[in-house]
Design a protein around this motif. Structure first.
Motif, PDB file in Angstrom:
ATOM      1  N   TRP A 187      -6.592   2.038  -7.040  1.00 28.60           N
ATOM      2  CA  TRP A 187      -5.949   3.134  -6.281  1.00 28.60           C
ATOM      3  C   TRP A 187      -6.447   4.447  -5.995  1.00 28.60           C
ATOM      4  CZ3 TRP A 187      -3.042   0.224  -3.340  1.00 28.60           C
ATOM      5  CH2 TRP A 187      -2.542  -0.991  -3.775  1.00 28.60           C
ATOM      6  N   HIS A 236       1.192   2.046  -1.310  1.00 31.32           N
ATOM      7  CA  HIS A 236       0.346   1.457  -0.377  1.00 31.32           C
ATOM      8  C   HIS A 236       0.277   2.540   0.861  1.00 31.32           C
ATOM      9  CE1 HIS A 236       1.291  -2.927  -1.536  1.00 31.32           C
ATOM     10  NE2 HIS A 236       0.487  -2.556  -2.172  1.00 31.32           N
ATOM     11  N   ARG A 237       1.348   3.033   0.915  1.00 37.73           N
ATOM     12  CA  ARG A 237       1.361   4.354   2.118  1.00 37.73           C
ATOM     13  C   ARG A 237       0.503   5.430   1.572  1.00 37.73           C
ATOM     14  NH1 ARG A 237       6.867   5.554   2.272  1.00 37.73           N
ATOM     15  NH2 ARG A 237       7.241   3.857   3.736  1.00 37.73           N
ATOM     16  N   ASP A 271       6.077  -3.755 -10.072  1.00 33.95           N
ATOM     17  CA  ASP A 271       5.345  -4.506  -9.001  1.00 33.95           C
ATOM     18  C   ASP A 271       6.218  -4.938  -7.998  1.00 33.95           C
ATOM     19  OD1 ASP A 271       2.956  -4.029 -10.155  1.00 33.95           O
ATOM     20  OD2 ASP A 271       2.942  -5.980 -11.419  1.00 33.95           O
ATOM     21  N   ARG A 292       6.002  -0.687  -4.660  1.00 33.73           N
ATOM     22  CA  ARG A 292       4.574  -0.926  -4.100  1.00 33.73           C
ATOM     23  C   ARG A 292       4.370  -0.191  -2.708  1.00 33.73           C
ATOM     24  NH1 ARG A 292       1.307  -2.162  -8.057  1.00 33.73           N
ATOM     25  NH2 ARG A 292      -0.502  -3.375  -6.407  1.00 33.73           N
ATOM     26  N   ARG A 293       5.458  -0.158  -1.892  1.00 31.01           N
ATOM     27  CA  ARG A 293       5.453   0.489  -0.548  1.00 31.01           C
ATOM     28  C   ARG A 293       4.856   1.949  -0.642  1.00 31.01           C
ATOM     29  NH1 ARG A 293      10.191  -0.523   0.869  1.00 31.01           N
ATOM     30  NH2 ARG A 293       9.875  -2.565   1.620  1.00 31.01           N
ATOM     31  N   PHE A 351      -2.111   5.214  -0.564  1.00 28.84           N
ATOM     32  CA  PHE A 351      -3.386   4.847  -0.497  1.00 28.84           C
ATOM     33  C   PHE A 351      -4.183   5.017   0.971  1.00 28.84           C
ATOM     34  CE2 PHE A 351      -6.784   1.588   0.115  1.00 28.84           C
ATOM     35  CZ  PHE A 351      -7.585   1.747  -1.100  1.00 28.84           C
ATOM     36  N   VAL A 352      -3.195   4.628   1.984  1.00 31.20           N
ATOM     37  CA  VAL A 352      -3.787   4.615   3.302  1.00 31.20           C
ATOM     38  C   VAL A 352      -3.871   6.322   3.881  1.00 31.20           C
ATOM     39  CG1 VAL A 352      -3.151   4.172   5.604  1.00 31.20           C
ATOM     40  CG2 VAL A 352      -2.812   2.399   4.099  1.00 31.20           C
ATOM     41  N   ALA A 412      -9.265   5.247  -3.291  1.00 30.26           N
ATOM     42  CA  ALA A 412      -9.151   5.455  -1.912  1.00 30.26           C
ATOM     43  C   ALA A 412      -9.887   6.661  -1.341  1.00 30.26           C
ATOM     44  CB  ALA A 412      -7.542   5.614  -1.835  1.00 30.26           C
ATOM     45  N   SER A 418      -2.906   9.003  -4.346  1.00 31.62           N
ATOM     46  CA  SER A 418      -2.728   7.675  -4.415  1.00 31.62           C
ATOM     47  C   SER A 418      -2.730   7.218  -6.187  1.00 31.62           C
ATOM     48  CB  SER A 418      -3.907   6.977  -3.973  1.00 31.62           C
ATOM     49  OG  SER A 418      -5.130   7.510  -4.556  1.00 31.62           O
TER      50      SER A 418
END
Length: 450
Positions: free
Chosen positions: A159, A18-19, A9, A14-15, A21-22, A162, A147
């Motif tokens: 996740w 998150h990328r 975590d 996490r970066r 996921f977007v 997405a 993701s």
């Protein structure tokens, strides 16, 4: 040392998640904008412009036939791009699928109508719709893995969702654009050129999506497969040879959600305007409200499936899907807009309960070295049985029986099929390490000893 899909975590871990996921959300939203703009146009304008007929219902039926072509083309995309995703990687394949569907949608916006070039118009429309379907067929499996393979097994439902938010968000954008154009243009202007604007906007959206995906890294699972040299040589053959139970369960689990979605986002436009005598804008409002709620409900359902049993949550949604149409149709019989909005919203809430956990459930059925191929095949083959036939069958059943009972009965049958698939499928229970399969591949991409 074996690679693992689990990530700490810590912010650095996490970066990329998150990328991813977007990127997954953006890509599927843009592709589903393209796909949904065609679906809405089939219900609203294509019958008149490309399939002129004295009977409006016949014209709509022919327009929905081209809608179905997009679903029938999906297995080809699943076979071609699914295989490539397991062999050359998730990232490169996803750029190709986005470009393919974007170019096809742009060309539809430039296509002359039947009154200009005759039968060549519907023929070219079918060809471009086929290209759209091939692109979408290769998109879903990769977007899910993009993701979910950055996430650990305890948060995969959230996740992986997405990719599931893409259809309602794309549908929201598509119907929003059509509603706006319908509001500011006259009927004559909308039929003449206004509908084309929605298709031409695809060029801008695809450029944005390609830019987002260009910044991505390859997933940790595929990197591990490359490092250990365990990428499949014949992934399609392996899926059918070693993953038959997984493929059957994944296909059946997807049928009811596809049919329910076709009812409450596509066919409901036809039913409300032609059977209830409502304005097109009134019907679009109902779909827009329901789709906007799904943008939040789908990831919520995905996250909930990480905390409760994923299969049980999905199963509850499938049962509700079989029951709700028998409430929905009598409720909207009077033709009022409020009952229609409420009915569509509840229908899409039920869809969200199934659709949120769906990506993780389907992915967890397959070993990771065959996961892109297996997930893509399940997605596309289920789409042929479910989404492709649904608008056609809804229209044909309505024309044949003249009432809603056959429509509700059809949805109930698909719900039974999905319940069967869920019971046949593996209940991963968040422990992917338990999924040691016949070919000896571990979930992290390494192999067990013979």
């Amino acid at each position: 040392m074996a690679a693992t899909t689990d990530h700490p975590d810590a912010p650095a871990g996490r970066r990329p998640l998150h990328r991813a996921f977007v990127a997954s959300l953006a890509g599927t939203s843009l592709e589903w904008y393209d796909f949904a703009i065609y679906s809405a146009a089939s219900a609203l304008v294509f019958g008149d412009l490309f399939f002129p007929s004295g009977d409006p219902l016949t014209g709509t039926l022919l327009a929905f036939s081209t809608y179905a072509v997009g679903y029938l083309a999906r297995p080809l995309g699943g076979f071609v791009f699914g295989r490539l995703g397991d062999v050359i990687g998730r990232k490169r394949v996803l750029a190709a699928t986005l470009l393919l569907i974007g170019v096809a949608t742009l060309l539809i916006g430039l296509l002359p109508t039947y009154s200009t070039i005759g039968v060549a118009a519907p023929a070219l429309l079918v060809l471009l719709r086929f290209a759209q379907g091939v692109g979408v067929g290769g998109e879903w499996g990769g977007a899910v893995l993009l993701s979910s393979e950055f996430a650990d097994s305890r948060s995969r439902g959230l996740w992986a969702s997405a990719a599931q938010v893409g259809p309602p968000l794309g549908n929201l954008m598509a119907n929003g654009v059509l509603a706006l154009l319908g509001a500011v243009l006259s009927e004559e202007q909308f039929l003449s050129w206004g509908w084309r604007v929605a298709f031409l906007l695809s060029a801008v959206l695809v450029i944005f999506g390609l830019w987002i995906r260009a910044e991505l890294e390859e997933t940790p699972v595929f990197k591990a497969m490359e490092a250990e040299d365990v990428r499949p040589e014949r992934p399609i053959r392996e899926v059918f040879a070693t993953q038959r139970r997984a493929l059957t369960a994944a296909i059946l689990s997807r049928i009811a959600p596809d049919v329910l979605y076709a009812m409450f986002t596509v066919f409901v436009l036809t039913y409300a305007t032609q059977e209830l005598g409502m304005e097109r804008g009134q019907a679009l409002v109902a779909v827009l409200v329901g789709s906007s709620l799904q943008v939040f409900l789908i990831p919520l359902a995905g996250a909930l499936s990480d905390r409760v049993n994923r299969r049980a949550l999905y199963l509850g949604g499938a049962v509700c899907a079989g029951v709700w149409p028998f409430v929905f149709f009598p409720m909207i019989d009077g033709g009022g807009q409020l009952p229609l909005v409420l009915g569509v919203v509840v229908g899409l809430v039920i869809h969200s309960v199934m659709y949120g956990p769906q990506a993780a459930f389907v992915a967890e059925q397959f070993t990771p070295r065959l996961r892109y191929t297996g997930s893509s095949l399940a997605y596309t083959l289920a789409g042929v049985v479910g989404g492709a036939l649904a608008p056609l069958l809804f229209t044909a059943l309505l024309a044949r029986f003249g009432g809603w009972y056959a429509l509700a009965g059809y949805i109930a049958v698909t719900a039974v099929l999905t319940v069967t698939g869920l019971l046949v499928g593996r209940d991963a229970a968040h422990d992917e390490d338990a999924l040691v399969v016949e070919d000896g591949a571990r979930p992290d991409g390494t192999r067990t000893a013979p």
